[in-house]
Design an enzyme around this catalytic site. Structure first.
Site, PDB file in Angstrom:
ATOM      1  N   GLU A  93      18.476  70.971  45.438  1.00 39.75           N
ATOM      2  CA  GLU A  93      19.904  71.075  45.143  1.00 39.75           C
ATOM      3  C   GLU A  93      20.251  72.420  44.539  1.00 39.75           C
ATOM      4  O   GLU A  93      19.409  73.090  43.915  1.00 39.75           O
ATOM      5  CB  GLU A  93      20.370  69.920  44.254  1.00 39.75           C
ATOM      6  CG  GLU A  93      19.575  69.729  43.003  1.00 39.75           C
ATOM      7  CD  GLU A  93      20.078  68.551  42.180  1.00 39.75           C
ATOM      8  OE1 GLU A  93      19.877  67.401  42.603  1.00 39.75           O
ATOM      9  OE2 GLU A  93      20.659  68.789  41.115  1.00 39.75           O
ATOM     10  N   CYS A 106      23.489  78.505  41.065  1.00 37.25           N
ATOM     11  CA  CYS A 106      22.238  78.092  40.429  1.00 37.25           C
ATOM     12  C   CYS A 106      21.327  77.549  41.524  1.00 37.25           C
ATOM     13  O   CYS A 106      21.708  76.631  42.255  1.00 37.25           O
ATOM     14  CB  CYS A 106      22.533  77.010  39.389  1.00 37.25           C
ATOM     15  SG  CYS A 106      21.040  76.347  38.644  1.00 37.25           S
ATOM     16  N   CYS A 113       8.965  69.441  40.237  1.00 37.31           N
ATOM     17  CA  CYS A 113       8.434  70.303  39.172  1.00 37.31           C
ATOM     18  C   CYS A 113       7.299  69.566  38.490  1.00 37.31           C
ATOM     19  O   CYS A 113       7.355  68.347  38.341  1.00 37.31           O
ATOM     20  CB  CYS A 113       9.541  70.621  38.162  1.00 37.31           C
ATOM     21  SG  CYS A 113       9.002  71.763  36.869  1.00 37.31           S
ATOM     22  N   CYS A 117       8.978  68.266  31.415  1.00 34.95           N
ATOM     23  CA  CYS A 117       9.875  68.252  30.243  1.00 34.95           C
ATOM     24  C   CYS A 117      10.533  66.875  30.152  1.00 34.95           C
ATOM     25  O   CYS A 117      11.016  66.351  31.160  1.00 34.95           O
ATOM     26  CB  CYS A 117      10.938  69.347  30.358  1.00 34.95           C
ATOM     27  SG  CYS A 117      10.223  70.989  30.532  1.00 34.95           S
ATOM     28  N   CYS A 120      14.181  65.852  31.509  1.00 33.87           N
ATOM     29  CA  CYS A 120      14.582  66.456  32.779  1.00 33.87           C
ATOM     30  C   CYS A 120      14.349  65.512  33.964  1.00 33.87           C
ATOM     31  O   CYS A 120      13.251  64.970  34.134  1.00 33.87           O
ATOM     32  CB  CYS A 120      13.770  67.739  32.964  1.00 33.87           C
ATOM     33  SG  CYS A 120      14.088  68.517  34.538  1.00 33.87           S
ATOM     34  N   CYS A 334      20.611  68.600  36.162  1.00 34.62           N
ATOM     35  CA  CYS A 334      19.731  69.175  37.168  1.00 34.62           C
ATOM     36  C   CYS A 334      18.788  68.105  37.729  1.00 34.62           C
ATOM     37  O   CYS A 334      18.142  67.382  36.989  1.00 34.62           O
ATOM     38  CB  CYS A 334      18.951  70.293  36.475  1.00 34.62           C
ATOM     39  SG  CYS A 334      17.425  70.730  37.244  1.00 34.62           S
TER      40      CYS A 334
HETATM   41  S1  SF4 Z   1      13.358  71.625  32.618  1.00 39.01           S
HETATM   42 FE1  SF4 Z   1      12.757  70.388  34.397  1.00 39.01          FE
HETATM   43  S2  SF4 Z   1      12.726  71.790  36.123  1.00 39.01           S
HETATM   44 FE2  SF4 Z   1      12.722  73.049  34.255  1.00 39.01          FE
HETATM   45  S3  SF4 Z   1      10.532  73.388  33.799  1.00 39.01           S
HETATM   46 FE3  SF4 Z   1      11.114  71.563  32.654  1.00 39.01          FE
HETATM   47  S4  SF4 Z   1      10.584  69.866  34.024  1.00 39.01           S
HETATM   48 FE4  SF4 Z   1      10.659  71.715  35.288  1.00 39.01          FE
END
Ligand code: SF4
Length: 350
Positions: A93, A106, A113, A117, A120, A334
């Site tokens: 996206e 963006c 990923c 985190c 997220c 996100c």
């Molecule tokens: S915020 Fe989300 S996309 Fe960004 S590094 Fe951390 S886990 Fe990955």
């Protein structure tokens, strides 16, 4: 992709590639312009090339497929979100945000990923694969084509950790800012990292002028570890030293991003600790009230508490802003649009 990825060749490489297949240098200029300025999607659109050459290109090369499958237009902000499908079915996206000073896009740098985190949505299914330079570029190209809007700013803050896809990311930066292509100023590009220390040092030595945004989210090693597994590998002190080195080498002030999570990192001691680590640094801080993610339990502080937090930091001499939420009516956080799409597919396939 079975054929060669023509959009990932930079200007000089395309010249070499065209020489290899027996084409004169002016052809590579024309083709580069079709791909990176006129944003062609198909070799057949390259009308100043002979039919024979178009067919030859079609036989050897591929223009990376980044095809829109959903477009959401916010009713509350001049913001649009795009879901794109890649050649292998991976979904990514991107977001277009219109500001008085210009349009900002963006982009995602990976499909998924692996950084984990805790707040997220993008990391919930792990990492599928890295994006190629062409797949990063063509998110911007497609948005320009679909909206007719010229993009002047780029943020690499969508799904993925750009410094975990280092070579492709750096190539993307060089190509998107190249005078033969879209020629977006490097000073108008920001990339965020969760803090992969060796690659922050590498990036500082690339001779680039982009802004680095460090996802801080906790002011102590312990707090960071609660929210970001990457902190187990790189201690906060090393991360801050790497940011200082980035500033020294590039002259570009680092931005510290801080997702405010109610009851977790918005307490009086957090203000004290943030002040202690940032007061002497020439930096800017962005507070981002966390976007609730269905799969996670974190809540954002109410706007009054966020403002109090910001004002106290400001009083302590920190240069800080609260990032205004955009497009919260359209799968704001996100990775949420991509997650929703993946969940719908699972249901469909049951
Ligand atoms: S915020 Fe989300 S996309 Fe960004 S590094 Fe951390 S886990 Fe990955």
């Amino acid at each position: 992709m079975n054929k060669r990825d023509i959009c990932s060749y930079d200007y000089e490489e395309l010249k070499e590639e065209m020489a290899r297949i027996g084409e004169p240098p002016f052809r590579s200029r024309q083709i580069y312009e079709w791909l990176h300025v006129k944003l062609a999607d198909d070799f057949q659109d390259m009308t100043n090339l002979s039919k024979k050459l178009r067919e030859k290109l079609d036989g050897e090369y591929e223009i990376a497929r980044v095809q829109m499958t959903e477009r959401q237009i916010s009713k509350t902000d001049p913001t649009e979100k795009f879901l794109f499908e890649l050649w292998d079915g991976n979904m990514i996206e991107s977001v277009l945000m219109k500001y008085p000073y210009g349009n900002s896009v963006c982009i995602s740098s990976q499909a998924g990923c692996r950084m984990g985190c805790r707040f997220c949505a993008s990391t919930i299914g792990g990492l599928n694969r890295n994006l190629t330079p062409s797949e990063m570029l063509r998110q911007i190209y497609q948005i320009q084509r679909l909206t007719g809007e010229r993009v002047s700013n780029v943020v690499v803050m969508g799904t993925g950790e750009p410094l975990d896809n280092y070579d492709n990311f750096v190539r993307f930066i060089r190509m998107v800012s190249d005078e033969h292509g879209l020629h977006i100023s490097q000073r108008s590009i920001t990339a965020s990292t969760c803090g992969i220390v060796p690659n922050i040092h590498r990036l500082a030595s690339e001779g680039l002028q982009i802004t680095l945004a460090l996802s801080l989210h906790g002011a102590t090693q312990e707090k960071r570890r609660q929210l970001m597994p990457v902190a187990d590998k790189y201690h906060l002190e090393e991360v801050l030293e790497a940011c200082d080195a980035y500033f020294r080498k590039t002259g570009r002030r680092v931005t510290f991003e801080y997702s405010l999570v109610a009851g977790v990192n918005d307490q009086p001691e957090d203000i004290r600790e943030l002040t202690a680590i940032l007061k002497e640094r020439n930096c800017h801080m962005n507070l981002i009230p966390v976007n609730p993610v269905k799969e996670r339990n974190y809540k954002k502080p109410n706007s009054k508490n966020a403002l109090v937090f910001k004002n106290k930091l400001e009083k302590n001499g920190i240069n800080v802003t609260i990032r205004r939420e955009r497009g919260s009516d359209i799968d704001g956080a996100c990775g949420q649009l991509r997650r929703r799409y993946a969940a719908a597919n699972v249901r469909r396939n049951r």
